[in-house]
Design a protein around this motif. Sequence first.
Motif, PDB file in Angstrom:
ATOM      1  N   ALA A   1       0.838  -1.204   0.000  1.00  0.00           N
ATOM      2  CA  ALA A   1       0.000   0.000   0.000  1.00  0.00           C
ATOM      3  C   ALA A   1       0.874   1.255   0.000  1.00  0.00           C
ATOM      4  O   ALA A   1       0.581   2.233  -0.701  1.00  0.00           O
ATOM      5  N   ILE A   2       1.952   1.237   0.778  1.00  0.00           N
ATOM      6  CA  ILE A   2       2.882   2.364   0.801  1.00  0.00           C
ATOM      7  C   ILE A   2       3.519   2.542  -0.576  1.00  0.00           C
ATOM      8  O   ILE A   2       3.636   3.662  -1.098  1.00  0.00           O
ATOM      9  N   PHE A   3       3.945   1.440  -1.162  1.00  0.00           N
ATOM     10  CA  PHE A   3       4.561   1.475  -2.494  1.00  0.00           C
ATOM     11  C   PHE A   3       3.610   2.094  -3.513  1.00  0.00           C
ATOM     12  O   PHE A   3       3.997   2.990  -4.281  1.00  0.00           O
ATOM     13  N   MET A   4       2.370   1.632  -3.542  1.00  0.00           N
ATOM     14  CA  MET A   4       1.408   2.129  -4.522  1.00  0.00           C
ATOM     15  C   MET A   4       0.994   3.568  -4.237  1.00  0.00           C
ATOM     16  O   MET A   4       0.653   4.318  -5.154  1.00  0.00           O
ATOM     17  N   THR A   5       1.028   3.967  -2.979  1.00  0.00           N
ATOM     18  CA  THR A   5       0.762   5.373  -2.642  1.00  0.00           C
ATOM     19  C   THR A   5       1.822   6.256  -3.290  1.00  0.00           C
ATOM     20  O   THR A   5       1.511   7.311  -3.860  1.00  0.00           O
ATOM     21  N   GLY A   6       3.090   5.811  -3.213  1.00  0.00           N
ATOM     22  CA  GLY A   6       4.159   6.549  -3.871  1.00  0.00           C
ATOM     23  C   GLY A   6       3.970   6.617  -5.375  1.00  0.00           C
ATOM     24  O   GLY A   6       4.221   7.655  -6.002  1.00  0.00           O
ATOM     25  N   VAL A   7       3.496   5.530  -5.964  1.00  0.00           N
ATOM     26  CA  VAL A   7       3.262   5.481  -7.414  1.00  0.00           C
ATOM     27  C   VAL A   7       2.214   6.507  -7.828  1.00  0.00           C
ATOM     28  O   VAL A   7       2.450   7.336  -8.722  1.00  0.00           O
ATOM     29  N   VAL A   8       1.039   6.454  -7.213  1.00  0.00           N
ATOM     30  CA  VAL A   8      -0.063   7.325  -7.658  1.00  0.00           C
ATOM     31  C   VAL A   8       0.187   8.785  -7.311  1.00  0.00           C
ATOM     32  O   VAL A   8      -0.206   9.676  -8.070  1.00  0.00           O
TER      33      VAL A   8
END
Length: 478
Positions: free
Chosen positions: A418-425
């Motif tokens: 979730a942290i990783f994808m938060t950085g992506v978006v």
Amino acid sequence: MITFLGAILLLIVGYIVYGKFVERVFLIDDKASTPAYTKRDNLDFVPMSWWKGNLIQLLNIAGLGPIYGAVAGALYGPVAFIWIVVGCIFAGAVHDYFSGMMSLRHNGAQFPSLVGRYLGKYAKAFINGVSLVLMILVAAAFTAGPAQLISQITSLSFIMSLSLIFAYFVIATILPVNRIIGRIYPLFGAILLIMAAAVAIALLFSEQPIPNVTVENLHPGELPVWPLLMVTISCGAISGFHSTQSPIIARTMKKESDGRKIFYGAMITEGVIALVWAAAGMTFFNGTTGLQGALDAGGPSGVVNAISTSLLGTIGGILAILTVVILPITTGDTALRSSRMILADVLAKFINMESKIKILFVSIPVAIPTFFLATIDYTFLWRYVGWTNQVVATFMLWTAAIFLLKHQKLHWICGVPAIFMTGVVCTYIFYAPEGLNLNYQLSMIIGFSLTSLVIVWYIAQIMKYKKKKQDSEASHAA
């Protein structure tokens, strides 16, 4: 070639090992009655076998996503293999498993309802709108292509072809899930698998070697891997659209232990399909520069047709036509079905969905804008599908993380992706042309700053639930 075969092996091992680990964290209970029985309505809640559920889930979540997205992602070179494998095992399959199993545990609840339960009413209101927009965009983007192809190979006009597809959508949306979807879609899912297997075998025996893994960015346009690759290849790695589809199958499951085979398994299979088409894109056109030229000339449909026809001959051409026509239509169908289900939940206090007329009434508000958007350029629509899709995925992962945290389970398996994808978006929306189109370095700074704020919120949630646990233990000790 070694990288390609190794990547497929890793996905299989990921399903066997990490999939089982995730299942143990969730803690299944086969003695519990599922919504397919407790809420059976012979429309959406209908018991079906796990193998049908798996093939339907695969078709619902895949469509042309792991083909078109993987071909576009192949422009970055073999680094795409890394993202597909790591993303699929530790993010995408986990995302799909929890979106399906949490729906099952909450009586077949739709994704926005799960968000509201664990992230609050404001998050639910936001994600209700985003989810409906995503469903409309996906259905429109995946419908225009088939309509164009049908009009080219028949005497029908584009609008007439589009009208016929939407007539089917309306019929399929209001019929029980086991009528059309349950009977025909497993066959279409099998076609998707057969085509991927045939292309993979042909690639292995072709004269051109499949490139081995490298972290070097080979994109002809020198576009950065982070965060663009993670949005370009969504289906096959992680896709928020899947969380809107999983409740459809969750409402048909006979027992909880089927969840790993249906949800985690379908995502791993989609990852394999994405690997095949990414490898085909890199190999068939002699590198990423040749692939870029093929995409500029014929778009993703032209690339798929060229690869299929050249590697598989006449049979490949037939499979390509079936793929480009059938698969996106089935995705559009279930996208509208899930949007009807989401809208029905929103209007549940005002409208009782007991008759097909009322169900049709709820389907119309999403079908009409979808029809008109389908007449717009596909590439324009797809740019907005990508970011919206990954925002939904990020919310689902955070929802699952808080679910695990609340139930005192290993929340990191959802929290870290979730942290990783938060950085992506957060980075993508500031950098991408369809976003704010800012300087790359500035976008990175803003994106990681926003992600840091979300991490602070996550730590606060961990401390809150830890205190609740301590207070509960203290009260029991007293």
